[in-house]
Design a protein around this motif. Structure first.
Motif, PDB file in Angstrom:
ATOM      1  N   PRO A 278       2.879  13.773 -12.914  1.00 11.63           N
ATOM      2  CA  PRO A 278       2.063  13.405 -11.420  1.00 11.63           C
ATOM      3  C   PRO A 278       2.555  13.804  -9.800  1.00 11.63           C
ATOM      4  O   PRO A 278       2.808  14.631  -9.840  1.00 11.63           O
ATOM      5  CB  PRO A 278       2.199  12.234 -11.647  1.00 11.63           C
ATOM      6  CG  PRO A 278       4.024  11.811 -12.057  1.00 11.63           C
ATOM      7  CD  PRO A 278       4.095  12.794 -12.954  1.00 11.63           C
ATOM      8  N   GLU A 279       0.955  13.962  -9.703  1.00  9.65           N
ATOM      9  CA  GLU A 279       0.735  14.708  -7.856  1.00  9.65           C
ATOM     10  C   GLU A 279       2.399  13.717  -7.438  1.00  9.65           C
ATOM     11  O   GLU A 279       2.274  12.662  -7.439  1.00  9.65           O
ATOM     12  CB  GLU A 279      -0.470  14.484  -7.679  1.00  9.65           C
ATOM     13  CG  GLU A 279       0.139  14.877  -5.912  1.00  9.65           C
ATOM     14  CD  GLU A 279      -1.334  14.805  -5.273  1.00  9.65           C
ATOM     15  OE1 GLU A 279      -1.762  15.439  -4.322  1.00  9.65           O
ATOM     16  OE2 GLU A 279      -2.512  14.842  -6.039  1.00  9.65           O
ATOM     17  N   HIS A 280       2.830  14.391  -6.832  1.00  8.68           N
ATOM     18  CA  HIS A 280       4.368  14.153  -6.098  1.00  8.68           C
ATOM     19  C   HIS A 280       3.675  12.807  -4.771  1.00  8.68           C
ATOM     20  O   HIS A 280       2.666  13.896  -4.333  1.00  8.68           O
ATOM     21  CB  HIS A 280       4.798  15.080  -5.059  1.00  8.68           C
ATOM     22  CG  HIS A 280       6.229  15.357  -4.357  1.00  8.68           C
ATOM     23  ND1 HIS A 280       7.178  14.573  -4.788  1.00  8.68           N
ATOM     24  CD2 HIS A 280       5.758  15.001  -2.827  1.00  8.68           C
ATOM     25  CE1 HIS A 280       7.502  14.001  -3.542  1.00  8.68           C
ATOM     26  NE2 HIS A 280       7.455  13.828  -2.850  1.00  8.68           N
ATOM     27  N   ASP A 281       3.920  12.123  -5.058  1.00 14.96           N
ATOM     28  CA  ASP A 281       4.046  10.957  -3.984  1.00 14.96           C
ATOM     29  C   ASP A 281       5.182  10.613  -3.098  1.00 14.96           C
ATOM     30  O   ASP A 281       5.935  10.291  -3.404  1.00 14.96           O
ATOM     31  CB  ASP A 281       3.816   9.534  -4.523  1.00 14.96           C
ATOM     32  CG  ASP A 281       3.393   8.095  -3.862  1.00 14.96           C
ATOM     33  OD1 ASP A 281       3.974   8.450  -2.516  1.00 14.96           O
ATOM     34  OD2 ASP A 281       2.706   7.660  -4.784  1.00 14.96           O
ATOM     35  N   ALA A 282       4.984  11.721  -1.739  1.00 11.96           N
ATOM     36  CA  ALA A 282       5.969  10.925  -0.624  1.00 11.96           C
ATOM     37  C   ALA A 282       6.654  10.295  -0.615  1.00 11.96           C
ATOM     38  O   ALA A 282       8.010   9.568  -0.703  1.00 11.96           O
ATOM     39  CB  ALA A 282       6.210  12.230   0.402  1.00 11.96           C
TER      40      ALA A 282
END
Length: 332
Positions: free
Chosen positions: A227-231
């Motif tokens: 998944p897209e990186h979630d900071a």
């Protein structure tokens, strides 16, 4: 015997290259970090700047946070050739905001990438497996070494931040419910050993790793997509071992830069070096090729630098003017 003679020649190399006049360029200190790509980068810079530009470059051993702290607080060393700012965190961010340290160039043009990897031969045989979710549907393709009735996900060395991340992602993706178990490696050598054994036996596996490394240059692997990186989630739970409710997340590619102290950037006697660092950059594949040679020949950073300059001129001659390239070749 060949290895010994080659290494012995390299031991005296700094004495030979350091004896020339350095009127055209001043004294420069360059940090060599402990991992292969950073170490060889430092010695490549030393060889080219000393022999091509007439600088007097000294290589000093260092580690990321202490070295960057020293560059910010004392202006020394002058250069960190290969640094991932995200790995240093607030120390670099604060120092850069205050103008005490700055990016002067790019070390690895396509950065460093961490993730879960599978062997290329498995990816080729099963083109439908592209993501973590895809792989978790097939525990039979990735048998755990000690328990082949389950799939295995090989962790990194204990104590490393990315090993905690792997454990949290294991929970977030509910991998245990899908027939997988975590496989601790314990150390970097054990991680490489587990991957090497599986690869040479053409077995399937999922393993935490990163590029560039000599291992992936020798044993081609494919990074599973995530998944897209979630900071925000990364800071809240992904990186915290005791956090009970991690959500699916993934590493983002990390920029690999060359950093300079403000003291170095303010100097007028190192302009040729500044121009060099602004142009000097190589790719994951290029540095991986050098690291593979170093590993196979038990070579250090000095050995690797000379091998790179001698065998890969198509890369480094793009960084320097023609007359400088001729001087560097002559020094070999």
């Amino acid at each position: 015997m060949t290895k010994f003679l080659y290494t012995a020649a390299m031991v005296v190399m700094p004495l030979v290259t350091g004896g020339a006049a350095h009127a055209a360029c001043g004294d420069i200190t360059v940090a060599a970090f402990s991992w292969q790509s950073a170490e060889v980068n430092a010695y490549v810079d030393q060889f080219i700047l000393n022999n091509g530009y007439g600088c007097n470059v000294s290589v000093v051993a260092g580690d990321t946070v202490p070295t960057i702290t020293s560059m910010i607080e004392r202006g020394q060393p002058d250069i960190a050739p290969a640094l991932s700012p995200s790995a240093v965190g607030e120390v670099y961010v604060k120092g850069a905001a205050e103008g005490r340290i700055s990016k002067i160039g790019t070390a690895i043009s396509n950065g460093t990438v961490t993730g879960w990897y599978i062997p290329k031969y498995i990816a080729d045989a099963h083109p439908d497996i592209k993501t973590i979710e895809d792989a978790l549907k097939h525990p039979e393709l990735f048998p755990a070494p000690e328990n082949p009735s389950k799939g295995g996900i090989i962790q990194g060395p204990q104590g490393r931040g990315s090993t905690i991340v792997t454990g949290q992602l294991f929970k977030a993706f509910k991998a245990d419910e899908k027939g997988f178990e975590l496989v601790p490696s314990g150390s970097g050598a054990a991680l490489e050993g587990a991957i090497t054994r599986a690869y040479e036996r053409k077995q399937g596996y999922i393993a935490y790793h990163w590029v560039p490394t000599s291992l992936l240059a020798k044993y081609p692997m494919v990074r599973l997509e995530g998944p897209e990186h979630d900071a925000e989630e990364w800071g809240r739970c992904t990186t915290k071992q005791d956090c009970p409710d991690p959500k699916p997340n993934y590493w983002k590619p990390a920029e690999e830069v060359t950093a300079a102290s403000s003291r170095f950037l303010a100097r007028d006697d190192v302009e040729p070096a500044k121009e060099y660092f602004a142009k000097r950059s190589w790719t994951q594949a290029e540095v991986g090729q050098v690291m593979l040679w170093m590993t196979e020949n038990q070579a250090n950073g000095q050995n690797g630098a000379r091998w790179f300059i001698e065998h890969m001129p198509e890369v480094w001659t793009k960084w320097v003017p023609a007359d400088v390239a001729e001087k560097v070749k002559a020094a070999l």
